[in-house]
Design a protein around this motif. Structure first.
Motif, mmCIF file in Angstrom:
data_model
loop_
_atom_site.group_PDB
_atom_site.id
_atom_site.type_symbol
_atom_site.label_atom_id
_atom_site.label_comp_id
_atom_site.label_asym_id
_atom_site.label_seq_id
_atom_site.Cartn_x
_atom_site.Cartn_y
_atom_site.Cartn_z
ATOM 1 N N LEU A 286 54.923 21.732 37.345
ATOM 2 C CA LEU A 286 54.516 20.329 37.364
ATOM 3 C C LEU A 286 55.154 19.585 38.535
ATOM 4 O O LEU A 286 54.506 18.790 39.208
ATOM 5 C CB LEU A 286 54.905 19.654 36.042
ATOM 6 C CG LEU A 286 54.041 20.016 34.836
ATOM 7 C CD1 LEU A 286 54.762 19.677 33.533
ATOM 8 C CD2 LEU A 286 52.697 19.299 34.904
ATOM 9 N N THR A 287 56.417 19.879 38.786
ATOM 10 C CA THR A 287 57.109 19.239 39.910
ATOM 11 C C THR A 287 56.512 19.675 41.238
ATOM 12 O O THR A 287 56.333 18.861 42.152
ATOM 13 C CB THR A 287 58.607 19.588 39.872
ATOM 14 O OG1 THR A 287 59.169 19.128 38.636
ATOM 15 C CG2 THR A 287 59.342 18.937 41.033
ATOM 16 N N SER A 288 56.152 20.946 41.351
ATOM 17 C CA SER A 288 55.607 21.459 42.611
ATOM 18 C C SER A 288 54.253 20.838 42.952
ATOM 19 O O SER A 288 53.871 20.763 44.120
ATOM 20 C CB SER A 288 55.472 22.981 42.553
ATOM 21 O OG SER A 288 54.417 23.374 41.668
ATOM 22 N N LEU A 289 53.535 20.380 41.930
ATOM 23 C CA LEU A 289 52.219 19.790 42.164
ATOM 24 C C LEU A 289 52.303 18.469 42.925
ATOM 25 O O LEU A 289 51.318 18.018 43.505
ATOM 26 C CB LEU A 289 51.508 19.561 40.822
ATOM 27 C CG LEU A 289 51.081 20.817 40.064
ATOM 28 C CD1 LEU A 289 50.617 20.445 38.663
ATOM 29 C CD2 LEU A 289 49.967 21.539 40.820
ATOM 30 N N GLU A 290 53.474 17.848 42.911
ATOM 31 C CA GLU A 290 53.633 16.580 43.604
ATOM 32 C C GLU A 290 53.460 16.731 45.106
ATOM 33 O O GLU A 290 53.010 15.810 45.785
ATOM 34 C CB GLU A 290 55.012 15.984 43.299
ATOM 35 C CG GLU A 290 55.222 15.657 41.819
ATOM 36 C CD GLU A 290 56.625 15.180 41.537
ATOM 37 O OE1 GLU A 290 57.413 15.056 42.505
ATOM 38 O OE2 GLU A 290 56.954 14.937 40.364
ATOM 39 N N ASN A 291 53.787 17.901 45.627
ATOM 40 C CA ASN A 291 53.724 18.115 47.076
ATOM 41 C C ASN A 291 52.768 19.226 47.496
ATOM 42 O O ASN A 291 52.378 19.290 48.657
ATOM 43 C CB ASN A 291 55.131 18.447 47.608
ATOM 44 C CG ASN A 291 56.129 17.347 47.326
ATOM 45 O OD1 ASN A 291 55.856 16.184 47.554
ATOM 46 N ND2 ASN A 291 57.293 17.725 46.813
#
Length: 313
Positions: A286-291
């Motif tokens: 989920l965090t990786s989807l931000e970038n």
């Protein structure tokens, strides 16, 4: 020759086009569903428990946990202790025992367009009812101005800590023997119960007979969660280890519930650590989807996961 007069089709008083999909979510056209009565329709509240810290546990107890109870932290002034129950005898909406202890049921026979409002009405009844009374059904009928919701009666930041039971013996006080319809309802309920254990917040191991499942109510918005699941699927990291397989997901009251098939020969607690590890991978995805947007392979994985979704209203 008689002059023809144009006949205009009447628009329903509620302004809904009869050929449009019915707002209730049935998938039928309005004219073939709620439009048959010719009256207005209340669109179901898609996420009735939103804003409550207990939202995910409320969904689990309402949709698939067979036998569980949990004390409620109320904001209304009362000396009465009220316990939330997955289901009560004969699917009653509420009951007050002779000793004054009260119970409110989640899995009930009838409801209106707002589950939260139904539960608030049952809870208000439980606070005010006399010992020995039973509330069989909370129906859709609501007096004008009756708009109290569960969010108005529960402490919003209070978590729900359910106690799971292997049967429904808790329906009655320890010194009371079941009789009549209650005895029959208790017998049938005990026969139908599926062994269930809570292995994490809103994460439940369920023995369905031929196989076991993990049903996990997730808090994330559906689109973001599907992206994260797709990312893990493309990497081959969507399982919980040997003996597990991602089965699909279902929507319930506005949140997504992913489901995994599990080897039922393994004890429920053996899946606790794998579930925690998977949760960590999901958080990282989920965090990786931000970038980092989805790759073409991950988009294909997402499309495959979407094809295995169903909706529970």
């Amino acid at each position: 020759m008689a002059k023809r007069s144009a006949v205009k089709s009447k628009q329903p008083a509620d302004g809904i086009n009869p050929r449009q999909a019915c707002p209730c979510g049935s998938g039928k056209r309005y004219k073939a569903c709620h439009g048959l009565s010719g009256g207005p329709i209340e669109v179901p509240v898609g996420r009735p428990f939103e804003g409550l810290a207990a939202e995910r546990e409320l969904i689990a107890l309402r949709e698939f946990v067979p036998s569980a109870t949990a004390p409620l932290t109320l904001t209304v002034e009362t000396d009465r202790k009220v316990t939330l129950a997955s289901v009560l005898p004969m699917a009653a909406a509420g009951l007050v025992r002779a000793d004054g202890s009260a119970f409110v049921g989640l899995q009930v026979q009838s409801r209106s367009s707002d589950v939260s409002r139904d539960l608030a009405r049952a809870l208000r009844w439980a606070v005010e009812a006399k010992p020995g009374e039973v509330l069989s059904v909370v129906g859709p009928e609501t007096e004008d101005g009756d708009r109290e919701r569960l969010q108005d009666m529960l402490e919003p930041k209070a978590e729900l800590e359910p106690t799971l039971h292997s049967d429904f013996a808790w329906w009655l006080p320890e010194d009371e023997e079941p009789t009549g319809e209650v005895a029959l309802s208790l017998e049938r309920a005990n026969q139908a119960i599926m062994p269930t254990e809570r292995i994490g917040p809103a994460a439940y191991w369920v023995d369905a007979g031929d196989r076991a499942h993990l049903r996990w109510v997730r808090p994330e918005p559906e689109e973001q969660l599907m992206f994260a699941l797709a990312r893990l699927s493309a990497r081959g990291e969507l399982g919980l280890g040997e003996g597990s397989r991602y089965a699909g997901s279902f929507r319930a009251h506005g949140l997504l519930v992913p489901v995994w098939d599990l080897d039922r020969e393994q004890h429920a607690r053996e899946w606790t650590t794998p579930a925690e590890t998977l949760g960590t991978r999901l958080d990282e995805a989920l965090t990786s989807l931000e970038n980092t947007p989805l790759t073409s392979e991950e988009r294909r994985a997402r499309d495959g996961l979407i094809g295995r979704q169903i909706t529970i209203r």
